[in-house]
Design a protein around this motif. Structure first.
Motif, PDB file in Angstrom:
ATOM      1  N   GLY B 271      57.484  46.955 -40.552  1.00  0.00           N
ATOM      2  CA  GLY B 271      58.068  45.625 -40.589  1.00  0.00           C
ATOM      3  C   GLY B 271      57.946  44.952 -39.239  1.00  0.00           C
ATOM      4  N   LYS B 272      57.952  43.633 -39.258  1.00  0.00           N
ATOM      5  CA  LYS B 272      57.896  42.856 -38.019  1.00  0.00           C
ATOM      6  C   LYS B 272      59.111  41.939 -37.987  1.00  0.00           C
ATOM      7  N   ALA B 273      59.826  41.994 -36.869  1.00  0.00           N
ATOM      8  CA  ALA B 273      61.033  41.176 -36.756  1.00  0.00           C
ATOM      9  C   ALA B 273      60.644  39.714 -36.572  1.00  0.00           C
ATOM     10  N   SER B 274      61.289  38.865 -37.339  1.00  0.00           N
ATOM     11  CA  SER B 274      61.081  37.433 -37.173  1.00  0.00           C
ATOM     12  C   SER B 274      62.239  36.788 -36.415  1.00  0.00           C
ATOM     13  N   SER B 275      63.292  37.578 -36.178  1.00  0.00           N
ATOM     14  CA  SER B 275      64.440  37.126 -35.375  1.00  0.00           C
ATOM     15  C   SER B 275      65.231  38.378 -35.020  1.00  0.00           C
ATOM     16  N   ASN B 278      66.339  39.335 -38.808  1.00  0.00           N
ATOM     17  CA  ASN B 278      65.455  39.301 -39.984  1.00  0.00           C
ATOM     18  C   ASN B 278      64.157  40.061 -39.739  1.00  0.00           C
ATOM     19  N   MET B 279      63.643  40.646 -40.790  1.00  0.00           N
ATOM     20  CA  MET B 279      62.406  41.412 -40.691  1.00  0.00           C
ATOM     21  C   MET B 279      61.543  41.167 -41.932  1.00  0.00           C
ATOM     22  N   ILE B 280      60.244  41.110 -41.713  1.00  0.00           N
ATOM     23  CA  ILE B 280      59.288  41.042 -42.822  1.00  0.00           C
ATOM     24  C   ILE B 280      58.602  42.401 -42.919  1.00  0.00           C
ATOM     25  N   ILE B 281      58.725  43.055 -44.052  1.00  0.00           N
ATOM     26  CA  ILE B 281      58.123  44.372 -44.266  1.00  0.00           C
ATOM     27  C   ILE B 281      56.795  44.192 -44.993  1.00  0.00           C
ATOM     28  N   GLN B 282      55.754  44.836 -44.465  1.00  0.00           N
ATOM     29  CA  GLN B 282      54.423  44.709 -45.051  1.00  0.00           C
ATOM     30  C   GLN B 282      54.173  45.877 -46.008  1.00  0.00           C
ATOM     31  N   CYS B 283      53.705  45.558 -47.207  1.00  0.00           N
ATOM     32  CA  CYS B 283      53.479  46.585 -48.228  1.00  0.00           C
ATOM     33  C   CYS B 283      52.073  46.462 -48.798  1.00  0.00           C
ATOM     34  N   PRO B 284      51.096  47.112 -48.200  1.00  0.00           N
ATOM     35  CA  PRO B 284      49.761  47.085 -48.802  1.00  0.00           C
ATOM     36  C   PRO B 284      49.710  47.995 -50.028  1.00  0.00           C
ATOM     37  N   TYR B 312      67.739  50.798 -36.546  1.00  0.00           N
ATOM     38  CA  TYR B 312      68.248  49.480 -36.949  1.00  0.00           C
ATOM     39  C   TYR B 312      68.362  49.490 -38.464  1.00  0.00           C
ATOM     40  N   THR B 313      69.518  49.164 -38.990  1.00  0.00           N
ATOM     41  CA  THR B 313      69.744  49.238 -40.427  1.00  0.00           C
ATOM     42  C   THR B 313      70.212  47.894 -40.962  1.00  0.00           C
ATOM     43  N   SER B 314      69.546  47.449 -42.016  1.00  0.00           N
ATOM     44  CA  SER B 314      69.979  46.246 -42.725  1.00  0.00           C
ATOM     45  C   SER B 314      70.998  46.640 -43.784  1.00  0.00           C
ATOM     46  N   SER B 315      72.005  45.835 -43.943  1.00  0.00           N
ATOM     47  CA  SER B 315      73.048  46.172 -44.918  1.00  0.00           C
ATOM     48  C   SER B 315      72.786  45.552 -46.288  1.00  0.00           C
ATOM     49  N   THR B 316      71.698  44.809 -46.437  1.00  0.00           N
ATOM     50  CA  THR B 316      71.554  44.065 -47.687  1.00  0.00           C
ATOM     51  C   THR B 316      70.261  44.342 -48.436  1.00  0.00           C
ATOM     52  N   ALA B 328      52.370  43.047 -50.675  1.00  0.00           N
ATOM     53  CA  ALA B 328      53.556  42.201 -50.724  1.00  0.00           C
ATOM     54  C   ALA B 328      54.183  42.111 -49.343  1.00  0.00           C
ATOM     55  N   ARG B 329      54.857  41.004 -49.107  1.00  0.00           N
ATOM     56  CA  ARG B 329      55.734  40.862 -47.951  1.00  0.00           C
ATOM     57  C   ARG B 329      57.156  40.849 -48.469  1.00  0.00           C
ATOM     58  N   LEU B 330      57.981  41.725 -47.925  1.00  0.00           N
ATOM     59  CA  LEU B 330      59.370  41.793 -48.354  1.00  0.00           C
ATOM     60  C   LEU B 330      60.259  41.308 -47.233  1.00  0.00           C
ATOM     61  N   GLY B 331      61.154  40.420 -47.553  1.00  0.00           N
ATOM     62  CA  GLY B 331      62.080  39.890 -46.559  1.00  0.00           C
ATOM     63  C   GLY B 331      63.370  40.676 -46.534  1.00  0.00           C
ATOM     64  N   CYS B 332      63.816  40.993 -45.320  1.00  0.00           N
ATOM     65  CA  CYS B 332      65.063  41.738 -45.130  1.00  0.00           C
ATOM     66  C   CYS B 332      65.912  41.013 -44.094  1.00  0.00           C
ATOM     67  N   ILE B 333      67.205  40.886 -44.361  1.00  0.00           N
ATOM     68  CA  ILE B 333      68.094  40.214 -43.409  1.00  0.00           C
ATOM     69  C   ILE B 333      69.243  41.151 -43.046  1.00  0.00           C
ATOM     70  N   ASN B 334      70.129  40.639 -42.204  1.00  0.00           N
ATOM     71  CA  ASN B 334      71.351  41.358 -41.824  1.00  0.00           C
ATOM     72  C   ASN B 334      71.090  42.604 -40.994  1.00  0.00           C
TER      73      ASN B 334
END
Lengths: 59, 360
Positions: B271-275, B278-284, B312-316, B328-334
């Motif tokens: 994943g790459k942090a966008s903030s 927030n993180m965008i996870i790459q899924c080939p 680093y753990t996202s709660s959502t 796919a690109r998966l969005g993760c927040i929190n």
């Protein structure tokens, strides 16, 4: 059973993806692809008179 | 032996019955792959629940537990079966109620059957089955392209005893199966139904779909009593008029075939942090799936690590997705404390984080 369907946007562009929320609160992200069984489920849900939520990317 | 002279039926001592030559049109017929889990309870609606590629179809006919069981026929080499168990009975189904299992065969895997020509091949379906009920159950094949059905049935002679059933189906000389990634066959195992699916005239010839035929031979009502069970394993659909030995595949080959339709996502993705949150996870998708898949978030928290092994753990879990046929690109927040544009790797998640689904 589907509770809601929402069109998803990224940078104000439709991502060709929808989010289904089922009545048990489980979620599935669904591509705009007629070969996808969940997209077919969305089409049936719409045919029953339901409406996809579309905020136009104005998140 | 030159490669060109190896018979289609394989290299075994008895070439008609042995060897791996992918003669089985059924994927996961030994029920060994269950990527979604090994047991699902409280089932009242259609879905893929445990064993890969086998779909439970149910409409207002009891409540069920679907599981990958270790109850198998002795001495046949199987380790698993698919089990259906009634947990809430319905002995008086309404007309439109139904309960059955589907297995879809992809159309482009059916081209060698030459359906729609005068050379259409006959088919043989074999499987092991066990139930606490005795009687007859209906078995159909639906050819999706052309909308045709062919009916058959089998009898469970002894309660709570594994029995092997072999059913023959003639080829369809009239209707072509399209060479595409849609459904070629819908194999149906009927377990119970209301009157809308009974009372017809089942036929051993391919004919236009008539719902009254679909469970016409069924004398067992599996939903009538809590605790009723039905098991199946060793499902094989093959060309010809006799059943060969079940074609066992190595576990990894079987899994890979299932992954064309369903696969898990989890540790090892980047994943790459966008903030900072927030993180965008790459899924080939390293091998193509049948079609552009859906993605179901499985976990409610996603754990990642950076190059210093800080966690680093996202709660959502996953909150958005952008999917195409290749990935796919998966969005993760929190999250908290991410460094924008830094890369993170998913690791130490207790289970897979999402299920990708391109099932028929």
């Amino acid at each position: 059973m589907i509770q809601t369907v929402e069109k998803l946007y990224e940078n104000s562009q439709f991502t060709n993806t929808y989010k289904i929320v089922y009545t048990d609160n489980s979620e599935v992200f669904v591509p705009h692809d007629t070969a996808n069984r969940h997209y077919q489920e969305i089409l049936e849900w719409v045919a029953e008179g339901n409406t996809i939520t579309d905020n136009g990317g104005g998140e | 032996m030159a490669l060109s002279t190896i018979p289609f039926s394989g290299l075994g001592a008895d070439a008609s019955n042995q060897g791996v030559n992918f003669r089985n049109l059924i994927i996961n017929g030994d029920m060994s792959i269950a990527q979604r889990g090994t047991s699902s309870t409280g089932i009242t609606s259609n879905g893929y629940y445990t064993v890969d590629r086998f779909q439970t179809i149910i409409s207002s006919l009891g409540t069920w537990t679907n599981s990958q069981s270790t109850d198998v026929p002795t001495g046949q080499g199987f380790s698993n079966s698919l089990k259906m168990e009634c947990t809430t009975a319905d002995a008086s189904p309404s007309a439109g109620d139904n309960l059955l299992l589907y297995h879809y065969v992809e159309a482009q895997n059916c081209q060698h059957l030459k359906f729609g020509t005068s050379n259409a091949e006959s088919l043989t379906l074999s499987f092991w089955v066990k139930s606490n009920k005795t009687g007859t159950l209906t078995q159909n094949i639906r050819q999706i392209d052309g909308g045709k059905f062919i009916n058959n049935s089998y009898t469970i002679n002894s309660a709570n005893t594994w029995e092997k059933k072999t059913l023959n189906f003639v080829g369809n000389t009239a209707d072509v199966i399209d060479n595409d990634n849609g459904a070629g066959f819908q194999i149906e195992w009927w377990l119970d139904s209301g009157s809308n699916f009974r009372g017809g005239t089942p036929s051993s010839s391919w004919h236009t779909q008539n719902n009254l035929d679909r469970n016409a031979d069924g004398t067992i009502s599996l939903a009538d009593t809590v605790g009723n069970t039905w098991y199946i394993t060793g499902v094989q659909l093959e060309v010809g008029t006799s059943a060969s030995d079940f074609e066992f595949l190595p576990y990894d080959v079987n899994l890979q075939r299932c992954e064309r339709y369903t696969r898990r996502l989890g540790d090892g993705l980047w994943g790459k942090a966008s903030s900072t949150t927030n993180m965008i996870i790459q899924c080939p998708f390293f091998s193509p799936m049948r079609a552009t898949p859906s993605i179901s978030a499985i976990t409610s928290a996603i754990k990642t690590s950076d190059v210093t092994a800080a966690d680093y753990t996202s709660s959502t879990g996953i909150t958005s997705a952008n999917i195409n046929a290749y990935g796919a690109r998966l969005g993760c927040i929190n999250f908290s404390g991410l460094t924008s544009a830094n890369m993170y790797i998913l690791y130490d998640n207790s289970s897979y984080i999402a299920l990708i689904d391109a099932e028929l």
